[in-house]
Design a protein around this motif. Structure first.
Motif, PDB file in Angstrom:
ATOM      1  N   ALA A 101       0.888  -1.281   0.018  1.00 13.06           N
ATOM      2  CA  ALA A 101      -0.093  -0.032   0.017  1.00 13.06           C
ATOM      3  C   ALA A 101       0.780   1.478  -0.136  1.00 13.06           C
ATOM      4  O   ALA A 101       2.002   1.517   0.849  1.00 13.06           O
ATOM      5  CB  ALA A 101      -0.837  -0.201   1.015  1.00 13.06           C
ATOM      6  N   GLY A 102       0.412   2.191  -0.844  1.00 15.96           N
ATOM      7  CA  GLY A 102       1.288   3.478  -1.013  1.00 15.96           C
ATOM      8  C   GLY A 102       2.620   3.382  -2.074  1.00 15.96           C
ATOM      9  O   GLY A 102       3.174   4.250  -2.021  1.00 15.96           O
ATOM     10  N   GLY A 103       2.746   2.249  -2.262  1.00 19.59           N
ATOM     11  CA  GLY A 103       3.943   2.102  -3.518  1.00 19.59           C
ATOM     12  C   GLY A 103       3.424   2.446  -4.674  1.00 19.59           C
ATOM     13  O   GLY A 103       2.534   2.963  -5.097  1.00 19.59           O
ATOM     14  N   LYS A 104       4.548   2.659  -5.659  1.00 19.66           N
ATOM     15  CA  LYS A 104       4.435   3.064  -6.730  1.00 19.66           C
ATOM     16  C   LYS A 104       4.067   1.929  -7.856  1.00 19.66           C
ATOM     17  O   LYS A 104       3.710   2.279  -9.165  1.00 19.66           O
ATOM     18  CB  LYS A 104       5.814   3.512  -7.329  1.00 19.66           C
ATOM     19  CG  LYS A 104       6.203   4.720  -6.643  1.00 19.66           C
ATOM     20  CD  LYS A 104       5.717   5.947  -7.566  1.00 19.66           C
ATOM     21  CE  LYS A 104       5.923   7.178  -6.371  1.00 19.66           C
ATOM     22  NZ  LYS A 104       5.170   7.215  -5.367  1.00 19.66           N
ATOM     23  N   ILE A 105       3.757   0.582  -7.573  1.00 19.90           N
ATOM     24  CA  ILE A 105       3.549  -0.375  -8.356  1.00 19.90           C
ATOM     25  C   ILE A 105       2.234  -0.799  -8.345  1.00 19.90           C
ATOM     26  O   ILE A 105       1.740  -1.401  -7.329  1.00 19.90           O
ATOM     27  CB  ILE A 105       4.656  -1.539  -8.628  1.00 19.90           C
ATOM     28  CG1 ILE A 105       5.807  -0.877  -8.965  1.00 19.90           C
ATOM     29  CG2 ILE A 105       4.040  -2.518  -9.454  1.00 19.90           C
ATOM     30  CD1 ILE A 105       7.159  -1.934  -8.689  1.00 19.90           C
ATOM     31  N   ASP A 106       1.359  -0.900  -9.399  1.00 21.91           N
ATOM     32  CA  ASP A 106       0.115  -1.163  -9.168  1.00 21.91           C
ATOM     33  C   ASP A 106      -0.401  -1.982 -10.398  1.00 21.91           C
ATOM     34  O   ASP A 106      -1.505  -2.567 -10.461  1.00 21.91           O
ATOM     35  CB  ASP A 106      -1.205  -0.152  -8.879  1.00 21.91           C
ATOM     36  CG  ASP A 106      -1.101   0.910  -9.860  1.00 21.91           C
ATOM     37  OD1 ASP A 106      -0.181   0.690 -10.868  1.00 21.91           O
ATOM     38  OD2 ASP A 106      -1.541   1.996  -9.495  1.00 21.91           O
ATOM     39  N   ASP A 107       0.472  -2.319 -11.435  1.00 20.96           N
ATOM     40  CA  ASP A 107      -0.085  -2.908 -12.408  1.00 20.96           C
ATOM     41  C   ASP A 107       0.107  -4.715 -12.003  1.00 20.96           C
ATOM     42  O   ASP A 107       0.915  -4.906 -11.622  1.00 20.96           O
ATOM     43  CB  ASP A 107       1.228  -2.961 -13.604  1.00 20.96           C
ATOM     44  CG  ASP A 107       0.895  -3.843 -14.464  1.00 20.96           C
ATOM     45  OD1 ASP A 107      -0.033  -4.169 -15.178  1.00 20.96           O
ATOM     46  OD2 ASP A 107       2.098  -4.604 -15.326  1.00 20.96           O
ATOM     47  N   PRO A 108      -1.212  -5.322 -12.179  1.00 18.42           N
ATOM     48  CA  PRO A 108      -1.409  -6.399 -11.507  1.00 18.42           C
ATOM     49  C   PRO A 108      -0.371  -7.530 -12.087  1.00 18.42           C
ATOM     50  O   PRO A 108      -0.120  -8.325 -11.207  1.00 18.42           O
ATOM     51  CB  PRO A 108      -2.925  -6.693 -12.155  1.00 18.42           C
ATOM     52  CG  PRO A 108      -3.437  -5.423 -12.806  1.00 18.42           C
ATOM     53  CD  PRO A 108      -2.453  -4.673 -12.947  1.00 18.42           C
ATOM     54  N   GLN A 109      -0.104  -7.451 -13.267  1.00 15.71           N
ATOM     55  CA  GLN A 109       0.828  -8.387 -13.941  1.00 15.71           C
ATOM     56  C   GLN A 109       2.274  -8.232 -13.399  1.00 15.71           C
ATOM     57  O   GLN A 109       2.816  -9.203 -12.727  1.00 15.71           O
ATOM     58  CB  GLN A 109       0.779  -8.364 -15.448  1.00 15.71           C
ATOM     59  CG  GLN A 109       2.191  -9.353 -15.960  1.00 15.71           C
ATOM     60  CD  GLN A 109       2.040  -9.269 -17.374  1.00 15.71           C
ATOM     61  OE1 GLN A 109       1.159  -9.063 -18.245  1.00 15.71           O
ATOM     62  NE2 GLN A 109       3.181  -9.779 -17.946  1.00 15.71           N
ATOM     63  N   LEU A 110       2.739  -6.989 -13.103  1.00 14.95           N
ATOM     64  CA  LEU A 110       3.871  -6.704 -12.611  1.00 14.95           C
ATOM     65  C   LEU A 110       3.820  -7.288 -11.008  1.00 14.95           C
ATOM     66  O   LEU A 110       4.870  -7.844 -10.525  1.00 14.95           O
ATOM     67  CB  LEU A 110       4.278  -5.387 -12.675  1.00 14.95           C
ATOM     68  CG  LEU A 110       5.653  -4.901 -12.351  1.00 14.95           C
ATOM     69  CD1 LEU A 110       6.504  -5.691 -12.999  1.00 14.95           C
ATOM     70  CD2 LEU A 110       5.917  -3.416 -12.555  1.00 14.95           C
ATOM     71  N   LEU A 111       2.885  -6.958 -10.354  1.00 14.09           N
ATOM     72  CA  LEU A 111       2.654  -7.296  -8.918  1.00 14.09           C
ATOM     73  C   LEU A 111       2.915  -9.080  -8.879  1.00 14.09           C
ATOM     74  O   LEU A 111       3.637  -9.302  -8.078  1.00 14.09           O
ATOM     75  CB  LEU A 111       1.349  -6.939  -8.485  1.00 14.09           C
ATOM     76  CG  LEU A 111       0.971  -5.643  -8.174  1.00 14.09           C
ATOM     77  CD1 LEU A 111      -0.549  -5.451  -7.843  1.00 14.09           C
ATOM     78  CD2 LEU A 111       1.951  -5.008  -7.090  1.00 14.09           C
TER      79      LEU A 111
END
Lengths: 527, 527
Positions: free
Chosen positions: A98-108
């Motif tokens: 939470a609060g991080g810069k990455i939200d692309d589901p595939q990348l996660l």
């Protein structure tokens, strides 16, 4: 006014800092993808070399191949576990919360999965990983010869060395757990000896009485045609028609020939099959092809956006086997599929199958009786073959046996579970390729795969897929579409328990498998 | 006394310094061998992937393969040309001169050969080397389809891109030389357009009048049996017997199937053959097998101590072709070899070859007449096929033509050199795989190879090898022993001119080739 300026300046500084951070994350993501590319290249090449070794490579090239594969595996390990890589993945993982810069589901998913791969690989030193590849590569070449020559003694020392290495690796991976549990969990997340014991008990309680009941009836359907000669060339041509029938695109695959049928997914657009043709056992090849096509279609059905990332490929061996065995058994040995199947058999072996009708074929390909070879076993006795191997593996890992005890143990358990004598090691403890490749803890996934399949049938029905109709028409597109959506597309992004839950709406439950076997074989044998 | 001590101390210091230096050299040698191992691994894997792509890989896997091979080639290039590697090889090279610490002859060769590889590769940036592999990998897949579809247009842009790249690379390698000369020299040390022109003039002066004289006689021997159907399975079995006949150990090789026959040496103990079987042209496969077996035996005959070093493999394409064509023509199309050859043909195709006698077979496999396909051409017209390609390549490199001109140029030169019309590009400018792989400047080596062969015959005779007797008996061991000693064992440790000098006692001389052709075809056709 001064204050206002101050605030503005602060905001600008904060914005700039944010920009810097976002740029830094972007750069790290690029590095991450590059690392994935390098790892993928090595995995791809290892598979090419392995496939080559198991199919067409000359005997005298084994040492060079082992050398190259060892180097490659060492590099893969080093790349994955280097301090730089570990720090890179960690820094990205911090951006996924939470609060991080990455939200692309595939990348996660990529960061999570590669992070786990990394943690598991990191505990094993690179030299050991390299030596391990060399050892199994060599062992595989020795096993091939040993199987042909019925010579357990030559293979025996490799089994001891492999088990010792695996125990050592398991201790490094999780010193608190039983080493065999560590490996079970590697092949199927969440699996343990305890949970597999419970599964075995449940399955045995169904299967053993059924096998006895069938045995007591004393009569099996006549099926001499199963062993009529079908020439190799006709079986080759038939293989391609079977691949097409189940839905494998021939531009995505290759059919090769080997001792022990297998399949290997190389990349998006490239998943191969290797089979073994016996002229007097055409049905063996028929079901090998359908089985391996199931594996290949799974690999080919992964979301193309996952290409060259750590999410490519199947998620676990249990799920993999569920796909191969779904096509082999749930579809391929169903009554409804006998029409389309018979058409192919008649096309390529009219003199053998011209007079066979669907009912006769159905009973013939479902003859349930104790037999020697796991890959040829019927659906009912199949899990017992798995249990024989499981018992032996547990004893080896518990230090209750060593490799030299295996032939005797094999024969003892074959007698206990299946009640038949084993004439030689070639048809006994040398039959499978798995141990030579270091795959201990793998066999249980075969039985689990079938058990998953029994859950997919009602789930498909719930989703409006007419499985029986698809089998009868020979157009399996709706079945592939369901599997594609529920299983294939997810690649390694979801673990087995999550996939099962998503596909079936519930956690794994062995009762579906037991009642599937009970229903099918009670009806078949009019018990 | 003081002086004496001083001297002693000095000597001790010098000795210690020497010891330190020797240890340093040892360490550097270890690093060097490690570098060679890493390079070898990548070469081996590139070959495996290439072989796979040309034989059994599915069409839709091409992109992934190109990706993996590009990465691999980039890594190879980076490893070879990194500052660290360059400095390492340089520091060792300083120890190979008089007064240096290195005197092991093999190591001296390794340092010299890898140093040259390094200098030549260093001028090309890694990204370019990587892009080059991807380009040719892609071009190869396009060429395969284009050839089948008789579709030059789809392949055309690749040829222009490849030529542009090759010219650019040649300029980087040697800005002072003509780019085409640079590439000729890459495939055969010392070769230039000037020297090959002279060779062509000499050969043309012999071959063209012979071809005319044969044409004017107006009659060719009857040889309908050449195109009688021999089923694929029989040709497969025949192929293995031919491999054994010429002396290839089947444990060292694999027979695969492809569009355009080729061979590839992977490692000590592993050199493979890929062929193409036409059911109505059995002799085509016979000579492809014998030709490719020659290549494979050369690779397999390299000194085993060179394994996994830069000295493994053949030294040049000219020498390579001399080995393949020695077995194909000098042995395989000799009158003496007809006995053993006929025996194999009769074993696998008795209905076709049962009534053919040795003389008839000899005349049939030596029918000299203009034809369309280089690889199927007879010994006499063969060099003219090479010249057609050579003329076109020179024009492309000189900027006098682009890829779109090739079909017309091809047809024009085929008419000029061989006097026959070209029915389509599939049997014209699309027939060879070389351009798709970026091999410009390669074709001349085929003609040179044959010309070297003509020099080997008297050299063998001088050394007491009974070539005719070996061919007649079918036991080619003495021939292989001579080639093994004079050529094969040296791997890349000697360049072509040195090998020729060593084997024949003189520098290359085209007159041997001319008089061989003159004698053979004058006698054959009673001119």
């Amino acid at each position: 006014m001064g204050k206002k300026l101050d605030k503005k300046a602060q905001a600008a500084v904060a914005k700039a800092a944010k920009g810097v951070k976002a740029a830094k994350v972007d750069k790290a993501v690029k590095k991450f993808r590059k690392l994935e590319g390098k790892l993928w290249t090595r995995e791809y090449l290892l598979k090419i070399a392995e496939f080559d070794g198991a199919t067409i490579a000359p005997a005298n090239g084994a040492a060079a191949r082992a050398d190259a594969m060892g180097t490659l595996a060492g590099e893969h390990h080093k790349l994955l576990t280097s301090e730089k890589s570990v720090e890179l993945v960690r820094s990205l993982a911090r951006e996924t919360v939470a609060g991080g810069k990455i939200d692309d589901p595939q990348l996660l998913d990529e960061i999570r999965v590669l992070g786990r791969d990394q943690r598991e690989a990191s505990v094993i030193p690179t030299e050991e990983a390299e030596a391990w590849t060399r050892l199994t590569c060599e062992a595989d070449a020795v096993w091939h010869k040993a199987k042909t020559a019925n010579d357990w003694a030559s293979f025996e020392p490799y089994v001891d060395r492999i088990v010792a290495q695996l125990k050592h690796q398991a201790e490094l991976m999780d010193p608190k757990r039983d080493p065999y549990d560590v490996w079970l969990d590697q092949y199927e997340r969440g699996l343990s000896a305890k949970s597999f014991d419970a599964f075995c008990d449940e399955v045995k309680a169904t299967v053993v009485p059924l096998v006895h009941a069938i045995g007591e009836r004393g009569q099996q359907p006549a099926a001499d045609f199963l062993h009529a000669r079908v020439p190799e060339a006709a079986q080759r041509a038939m293989s391609f028609d079977l691949m097409k029938l189940v839905g494998l695109n021939l531009n995505d695959t290759t059919l090769a020939f080997t001792e022990h049928p297998f399949s290997e997914g190389f990349a998006v657009g490239d998943a191969r099959i290797a089979t073994h043709i016996y002229e007097n056992d055409c049905i063996s090849n028929v079901y090998s092809i359908i089985h391996e096509a199931g594996h290949a279609m799974y690999e080919l059905g992964v979301n193309p956006a996952y290409a060259r990332t750590c999410l490519e490929g199947g998620t676990s061996m249990g799920i993999h086997e569920s796909q191969s065995r779904f096509f082999e058994n749930t579809v391929g040995r169903s009554r409804a599929f006998m029409g389309p199947l018979l058409e192919v058999l008649r096309r390529h072996a009219p003199e053998v199958y011209g007079d066979v009708d669907e009912d006769t074929l159905y009973r013939a390909v479902n003859i349930a009786q104790p037999s020697l070879i796991r890959t040829e076993a019927d659906e009912l006795t199949y899990p017992l073959h798995v249990m024989v191997r499981y018992e032996i593996e547990r004893m080896l890992f518990a230090g209750e046996a060593t490799a030299k005890d295996i032939p005797a143990l094999w024969n003892r358990f074959m007698n206990e579970y299946l009640g038949i004598p084993v004439p030689d090691d070639t048809r006994g403890c040398l039959q499978d390729t798995h141990w030579s490749g270091g795959s201990f803890g793998y066999f249980p996934t075969y039985a689990l795969g079938s058990a998953y399949d029994a859950m997919f049938v009602p789930a498909m029905c719930r989703d409006g897929v007419d499985l029986t109709g698809a089998c009868a028409s020979g157009d399996l597109a709706p079945v592939r579409a369901w599997l594609g959506e529920r299983i294939w597309q997810w690649g390694r992004a979801k673990d087995a328990p999550e996939l099962i839950k998503g596909a079936c709406g519930m956690a794994f439950d062995a009762r579906y498998y037991c009642s599937y076997l009970q229903d099918k074989f009670t009806t078949l044998y009019e018990l």
